[in-house]
Every structure is written in structure tokens, then in C-alpha cells.
Motif scaffolding. Structure first.
Motif, PDB file in Angstrom:
ATOM      1  N   MET A   4       7.414  17.793  -0.303  1.00 15.60           N
ATOM      2  CA  MET A   4       6.535  18.930   0.276  1.00 15.60           C
ATOM      3  C   MET A   4       5.463  17.780   0.769  1.00 15.60           C
ATOM      4  O   MET A   4       4.395  18.080   1.765  1.00 15.60           O
ATOM      5  N   ALA A   5       4.396  16.899  -0.048  1.00 11.61           N
ATOM      6  CA  ALA A   5       3.545  16.247  -0.010  1.00 11.61           C
ATOM      7  C   ALA A   5       3.569  15.227   1.592  1.00 11.61           C
ATOM      8  O   ALA A   5       2.343  15.004   2.003  1.00 11.61           O
ATOM      9  N   ILE A   6       4.537  14.507   1.497  1.00 14.50           N
ATOM     10  CA  ILE A   6       5.103  14.376   2.465  1.00 14.50           C
ATOM     11  C   ILE A   6       5.407  14.725   3.818  1.00 14.50           C
ATOM     12  O   ILE A   6       4.101  13.950   4.870  1.00 14.50           O
ATOM     13  N   HIS A   7       5.691  16.172   4.200  1.00 16.62           N
ATOM     14  CA  HIS A   7       5.541  16.382   5.332  1.00 16.62           C
ATOM     15  C   HIS A   7       4.205  17.235   5.888  1.00 16.62           C
ATOM     16  O   HIS A   7       4.031  17.052   6.829  1.00 16.62           O
ATOM     17  N   SER A   8       3.380  17.082   4.306  1.00 13.70           N
ATOM     18  CA  SER A   8       2.146  17.802   5.033  1.00 13.70           C
ATOM     19  C   SER A   8       0.878  16.632   5.687  1.00 13.70           C
ATOM     20  O   SER A   8       0.277  17.253   6.652  1.00 13.70           O
ATOM     21  N   GLN A  99      17.071 -10.091  -6.645  1.00 11.97           N
ATOM     22  CA  GLN A  99      17.694  -8.659  -5.125  1.00 11.97           C
ATOM     23  C   GLN A  99      17.987  -7.872  -7.074  1.00 11.97           C
ATOM     24  O   GLN A  99      17.460  -6.428  -6.340  1.00 11.97           O
ATOM     25  N   SER A 100      18.524  -7.747  -7.579  1.00 14.86           N
ATOM     26  CA  SER A 100      18.785  -6.723  -8.981  1.00 14.86           C
ATOM     27  C   SER A 100      17.141  -6.465  -9.492  1.00 14.86           C
ATOM     28  O   SER A 100      17.846  -4.930 -10.555  1.00 14.86           O
ATOM     29  N   LEU A 101      15.947  -6.562  -9.729  1.00 15.28           N
ATOM     30  CA  LEU A 101      14.974  -6.528 -10.248  1.00 15.28           C
ATOM     31  C   LEU A 101      14.536  -4.823  -8.998  1.00 15.28           C
ATOM     32  O   LEU A 101      14.234  -4.668  -7.855  1.00 15.28           O
ATOM     33  N   GLN A 102      14.406  -3.900 -10.216  1.00 11.44           N
ATOM     34  CA  GLN A 102      14.157  -3.019  -9.898  1.00 11.44           C
ATOM     35  C   GLN A 102      12.437  -2.735  -9.150  1.00 11.44           C
ATOM     36  O   GLN A 102      11.296  -3.156  -9.702  1.00 11.44           O
ATOM     37  N   PRO A 103      12.721  -0.943  -8.477  1.00 12.91           N
ATOM     38  CA  PRO A 103      10.746  -1.372  -7.869  1.00 12.91           C
ATOM     39  C   PRO A 103      10.566   0.126  -9.024  1.00 12.91           C
ATOM     40  O   PRO A 103      11.839   1.165  -9.610  1.00 12.91           O
ATOM     41  N   VAL A 108      10.180   2.908  -2.801  1.00 16.22           N
ATOM     42  CA  VAL A 108      11.054   3.073  -2.160  1.00 16.22           C
ATOM     43  C   VAL A 108      11.044   3.969  -0.776  1.00 16.22           C
ATOM     44  O   VAL A 108      10.419   4.207  -0.070  1.00 16.22           O
ATOM     45  N   ASP A 109      10.782   5.467  -1.115  1.00 15.81           N
ATOM     46  CA  ASP A 109      10.564   6.963  -0.639  1.00 15.81           C
ATOM     47  C   ASP A 109       8.698   6.295  -0.251  1.00 15.81           C
ATOM     48  O   ASP A 109       8.739   7.422   1.323  1.00 15.81           O
ATOM     49  N   LEU A 110       8.255   5.979  -0.096  1.00 19.05           N
ATOM     50  CA  LEU A 110       6.769   6.436  -0.593  1.00 19.05           C
ATOM     51  C   LEU A 110       6.802   5.035   0.659  1.00 19.05           C
ATOM     52  O   LEU A 110       6.403   5.736   1.807  1.00 19.05           O
ATOM     53  N   ILE A 111       7.337   4.186   0.788  1.00 14.95           N
ATOM     54  CA  ILE A 111       6.929   2.870   1.733  1.00 14.95           C
ATOM     55  C   ILE A 111       7.646   3.385   2.613  1.00 14.95           C
ATOM     56  O   ILE A 111       6.959   3.401   4.121  1.00 14.95           O
ATOM     57  N   ARG A 112       8.843   4.227   3.047  1.00 12.35           N
ATOM     58  CA  ARG A 112       9.874   4.492   4.147  1.00 12.35           C
ATOM     59  C   ARG A 112       9.341   5.570   4.523  1.00 12.35           C
ATOM     60  O   ARG A 112       9.035   5.585   5.924  1.00 12.35           O
ATOM     61  N   ASN A 113       8.305   6.492   4.032  1.00  9.79           N
ATOM     62  CA  ASN A 113       7.588   7.855   4.280  1.00  9.79           C
ATOM     63  C   ASN A 113       6.413   7.212   4.985  1.00  9.79           C
ATOM     64  O   ASN A 113       6.250   7.778   5.952  1.00  9.79           O
ATOM     65  N   LYS A 141      16.515  -2.771   2.593  1.00  9.09           N
ATOM     66  CA  LYS A 141      16.496  -2.091   3.162  1.00  9.09           C
ATOM     67  C   LYS A 141      15.503  -1.879   4.115  1.00  9.09           C
ATOM     68  O   LYS A 141      14.266  -1.012   4.399  1.00  9.09           O
ATOM     69  N   LEU A 142      13.722  -2.118   3.073  1.00  8.40           N
ATOM     70  CA  LEU A 142      12.439  -2.339   3.921  1.00  8.40           C
ATOM     71  C   LEU A 142      11.880  -3.361   4.232  1.00  8.40           C
ATOM     72  O   LEU A 142      10.315  -3.349   5.117  1.00  8.40           O
TER      73      LEU A 142
END
Length: 275
Positions: A4-8, A99-103, A108-113, A141-142
């Protein structure tokens, strides 16, 4: 909640874009810019130290460990890469481990949005290295989300990593000799302006002491996203209390808003609350 925050925020970004594009005679592109550190900011780990899990840390010679204190972190990492090569650790093993290290949660969603829905320009400014960062971003895939990556250039020669310092500067005493992130930020913004791109708002996301210098350059309209329980927060809090001063005894000034975050969801929520 975060969706909802991203849509706003997306609606607000489109509204601002409409306003600028309809100002008579306006010929500049107005954007927002988000600047990210890499280790402990995008990653929930330190990529440089994480690869030491591939060797017995207790066997690393003390003279190699001392290099970080005498010659700096980049020289230390070159010594580590050489040591790992001599121990038979392959490039493939190292890259697979990176590559195995975790975000960080939600990152990941913040960057894409920010890139795809809010039309931010994004850059990485990091004291890691180009191969690690590009390899990890490609895995998730960023890589296409970022306009530029500013870090220590690295290549693979004969099965071994060769890292070079990004810079050799002695002007900024808040930064390491090989990288002043504030200088990088200034130069990037200037180069973008020369190409007709001007930034209305800067959002800086970091955690370490080398993120303090660029945060000092942020203005009232900008946002410093400071990771909770990391060194940067201590520096920012001291500066806000007037307890952190330069060599002349003048307090460092934080002009921007400050968001203290634990996950990237906190950043998304804060951006919504301020818009």
C-alpha cells in the motif's frame, strides 16, 4: 502495508512528474535519486569477510591481518584473495558463496519498487568490489535497477581476483583513502546535471562510518536512512547532539530527515509518511 505504501508513493511520483512536465518552457528532467551502500545495507552481511568462511580463519597469517591497519582495506582484500588462491579456493567457489548471501528483509522489493514503480534513479556506492556487487545483483535480477555502481574495480586474472582502489584521496578525513562517498555523490550529481537530469530528492541508505560523509551533504528535502545498531547511527546521533566535531571544533550538521531502519519495510513506510 508495504505494498500500500508503494502504491501511494507511486501516485505521488506520477503527480510530481506531471507537474514538472507541464511547466511552460521547462526543459530539465526532474528525478529522485536513491543511493545504496552494499554490505550490511543491501546485503545482510559483509561480502568481504563472508568469503573467509571458505578458509580456516585461524590459519591466516598475522601479517596478512595487519595489512588492513597499515595499508588499508583494499590492500588487505588483495592479500586475502592471494592467500585464498594459494590455498586452492577457486573463483567459482567464492562467487557462489557471495551469491548465497541473503539480502536485508524487504530490500529486494524496495529496490525494484523504487526503480520500476516510483521511477527513482538508483546507484550503489560501496567499499566492496565490482565483481562481488555485480555478481550478487545479477543473481537477484537487480542489475538493471542501478544506473551506476561506484566501488573498487576488480577483475579476475589467471583464476585470482585482482582489486584496485577506487580512488587515492587525502582531502576527506571522514573517509578512507581509497573512497570518499561524499565526493562520489557530488561528482555523480554534477555529471547528471550536465546531462539535463536534476534530482529533486535524495534518499541515502547506509550503515557504516563511511556513509557519514555523504549524509552531511544531504539537504532538508532529503532523507538519510540509517541502519539501527550500526556505526553510522552512533555518528548521526552524536552529530545531532553537537557531540561530533571536525578538527576545528565545529559540529557536523545533519540537515536532512533521518529514518532509523531495521528492515527495508521501515524505509518504505517512512517514505510514505513523509509524502
Amino acid at each position: 502495508m508495504v505494498l500500500m505504501a508503494i502504491h501511494s508513493l507511486s501516485f505521488i511520483a506520477r503527480s510530481n512528474s506531471f507537474l514538472f512536465s507541464h511547466i511552460k518552457g521547462f526543459q530539465r528532467t526532474m528525478q529522485n535519486l536513491a543511493i545504496f551502500d552494499f554490505d550490511h545495507t543491501i546485503l545482510d552481511d559483509n561480502s568481504d569477510t563472508a568469503i573467509l568462511e571458505l578458509v580456516d580463519k585461524n590459519e591466516i597469517p598475522q601479517e596478512i591481518k595487519n595489512i588492513q591497519f597499515t595499508d588499508g582495506w583494499t590492500a588487505f582484500m588483495q592479500a586475502i584473495f592471494t592467500y585464498m588462491y594459494e590455498k586452492g579456493v577457486t573463483v567459482e567457489q567464492i562467487l557462489s558463496h557471495v551469491q548465497s548471501l541473503q539480502p536485508v528483509g524487504g530490500m529486494v522489493d524496495l529496490i525494484r519498487n523504487l526503480k520500476m514503480k516510483l521511477n527513482y534513479d538508483l546507484v550503489v556506492v560501496s567499499d566492496s568490489n565490482s565483481v562481488f556487487i555485480k555478481t550478487w545483483l545479477e543473481k537477484h535480477k537487480l542489475e538493471t535497477c542501478f544506473t551506476e555502481i561506484f566501488t573498487n574495480p576488480t577483475k579476475i586474472v589467471g583464476g585470482m581476483f585482482q582489486i584496485s582502489p577506487y580512488d587515492d584521496q587525502d582531502v576527506c578525513k571522514l573517509s578512507t583513502r581509497n573512497l570518499c562517498k561524499g565526493k562520489v555523490l557530488d561528482e555523480f550529481i554534477k555529471s547528471q546535471q550536465e546531462n539535463g537530469i536534476f534530482y529533486n530528492k535524495l534518499v541515502y541508505v547506509g550503515d557504516g562510518s563511511n556513509d557519514f560523509c555523504p549524509i552531511l551533504r544531504l539537504k532538508e528535502n532529503d532523507l538519510a536512512c540509517v541502519r539501527n545498531n550500526y556505526k553510522l547511527l552512533d555518528l548521526v546521533q552524536k552529530a545531532k547532539r553537537g557531540k561530533y566535531v571536525d578538527n576545528a571544533g565545529k559540529p557536523y550538521m545533519i540537515k536532512s530527515l533521518v529514518c532509523i531502519w531495521n528492515t527495508a519495510d521501515d524505509i518504505a513506510d517512512f517514505l510514505l509518511s513523509k509524502n
